[in-house]
Design an enzyme around this catalytic site. Structure first.
Site, PDB file in Angstrom:
ATOM      1  N   HIS A 131       0.700  -1.526   0.264  1.00  0.00           N
ATOM      2  CA  HIS A 131       0.211   0.118  -0.082  1.00  0.00           C
ATOM      3  C   HIS A 131       1.138   1.454   0.209  1.00  0.00           C
ATOM      4  CE1 HIS A 131      -4.240   1.118   0.532  1.00  0.00           C
ATOM      5  NE2 HIS A 131      -3.479   1.759   0.642  1.00  0.00           N
ATOM      6  N   ASP A 135      -3.820   7.271  -1.925  1.00  0.00           N
ATOM      7  CA  ASP A 135      -4.259   6.838  -2.232  1.00  0.00           C
ATOM      8  C   ASP A 135      -4.224   5.610  -4.002  1.00  0.00           C
ATOM      9  OD1 ASP A 135      -7.201   6.249  -3.080  1.00  0.00           O
ATOM     10  OD2 ASP A 135      -7.884   7.841  -3.613  1.00  0.00           O
ATOM     11  N   GLY A 136      -5.660   5.038  -4.678  1.00  0.00           N
ATOM     12  CA  GLY A 136      -5.104   4.879  -5.873  1.00  0.00           C
ATOM     13  C   GLY A 136      -4.401   3.545  -5.963  1.00  0.00           C
ATOM     14  N   ASN A 137      -4.597   2.597  -4.690  1.00  0.00           N
ATOM     15  CA  ASN A 137      -3.061   1.091  -4.854  1.00  0.00           C
ATOM     16  C   ASN A 137      -4.237   0.455  -5.516  1.00  0.00           C
ATOM     17  OD1 ASN A 137      -0.947   2.818  -2.792  1.00  0.00           O
ATOM     18  ND2 ASN A 137      -2.192   3.210  -1.735  1.00  0.00           N
ATOM     19  N   ARG A 139      -5.855  -0.188  -7.636  1.00  0.00           N
ATOM     20  CA  ARG A 139      -6.274   0.595  -9.715  1.00  0.00           C
ATOM     21  C   ARG A 139      -4.953   0.298 -10.293  1.00  0.00           C
ATOM     22  NH1 ARG A 139      -9.677   6.085  -8.871  1.00  0.00           N
ATOM     23  NH2 ARG A 139      -8.109   5.869  -6.849  1.00  0.00           N
ATOM     24  N   SER A 141      -1.912  -1.162  -8.408  1.00  0.00           N
ATOM     25  CA  SER A 141      -2.113  -2.534  -8.110  1.00  0.00           C
ATOM     26  C   SER A 141      -2.527  -3.861  -9.849  1.00  0.00           C
ATOM     27  CB  SER A 141      -1.833  -3.274  -6.683  1.00  0.00           C
ATOM     28  OG  SER A 141      -3.546  -3.220  -7.120  1.00  0.00           O
ATOM     29  N   TYR A 174     -13.876  -9.360  -4.561  1.00  0.00           N
ATOM     30  CA  TYR A 174     -12.718  -8.752  -4.538  1.00  0.00           C
ATOM     31  C   TYR A 174     -11.825  -8.430  -3.168  1.00  0.00           C
ATOM     32  CZ  TYR A 174      -7.678  -5.549  -5.368  1.00  0.00           C
ATOM     33  OH  TYR A 174      -7.366  -4.551  -5.999  1.00  0.00           O
TER      34      TYR A 174
END
Length: 195
Positions: A131, A135-137, A139, A141, A174
């Protein structure tokens, strides 16, 4: 998923001042506005040619990918997070853990230790676990795993696009697969990635 967002229901919710910290676009007022701006930035980033496995498996490339995905929206794009969060390693461990992941994945590739899909799914899981960004981890990954799969001769993952699930159920599936991978069983995540 085609939009990479797993969008939330609260799209009309106004962004708080804290939510707006680091935002480069002053016209963004709601969660929907933010999702749209991020999606446009991600779509632009995906227009570039996918990298080779060697190029992708480099911590500087991964940072650059994050910047290309979010750099038009957030000033902190590509910077490792500085705060402790409820997921991820301690901030002072991010750089070392990311280098360890890329080194491990290079070894997996060169030794063909895992089949390509499993290798990409394991890479995705470890990247999410680290992580590295504020933010955006998820998406980032997922796109990284898609690029790795492609570099290994496989098509990009579909990330549940063929499941007939509402967004909340898709997100739940998920996250459940990620939690199962945390306990050592990668098979649900691999199945979800190809569903």
């Amino acid at each position: 998923m085609s939009d990479w967002r797993f969008p939330q229901h609260d799209g009309h919710t106004p962004l708080s001042e804290e939510d707006r910290r680091g935002l480069l676009l002053s016209h963004i007022a709601t969660r929907d506005d933010l999702n749209d701006a991020e999606q446009r930035n991600i779509a632009k980033a995906l227009g570039r040619r996918p990298p080779t496995a060697e190029r992708l498996l480099d911590d500087m490339y991964l940072r650059g990918l994050h910047k290309s995905m979010f750099g038009e929206v957030w000033e902190w794009a590509d910077r490792y997070r500085q705060r402790v969060t409820n997921i991820g390693v301690a901030p002072n461990q991010i750089a070392a853990d990311l280098r360890m992941l890329t080194d491990d994945a290079k070894e997996w590739v060169s030794s063909e230790y895992f089949e390509p899909d499993e290798l990409a799914a394991r890479f995705h899981h470890r990247l999410v676990t680290i992580h590295p960004f504020a933010d955006g981890n998820g998406r980032h990954s997922r796109i990284s795993a898609d690029y790795l799969a492609q570099a290994l001769g496989r098509p990009p993952f579909t990330w549940g696009a063929h499941l007939d699930l509402a967004t909340d159920a898709l997100r739940h599936t998920y996250l459940t697969a990620l939690r199962t991978a945390d306990r050592g069983d990668i098979s649900p995540l691999l199945s979800f990635a190809r569903s």
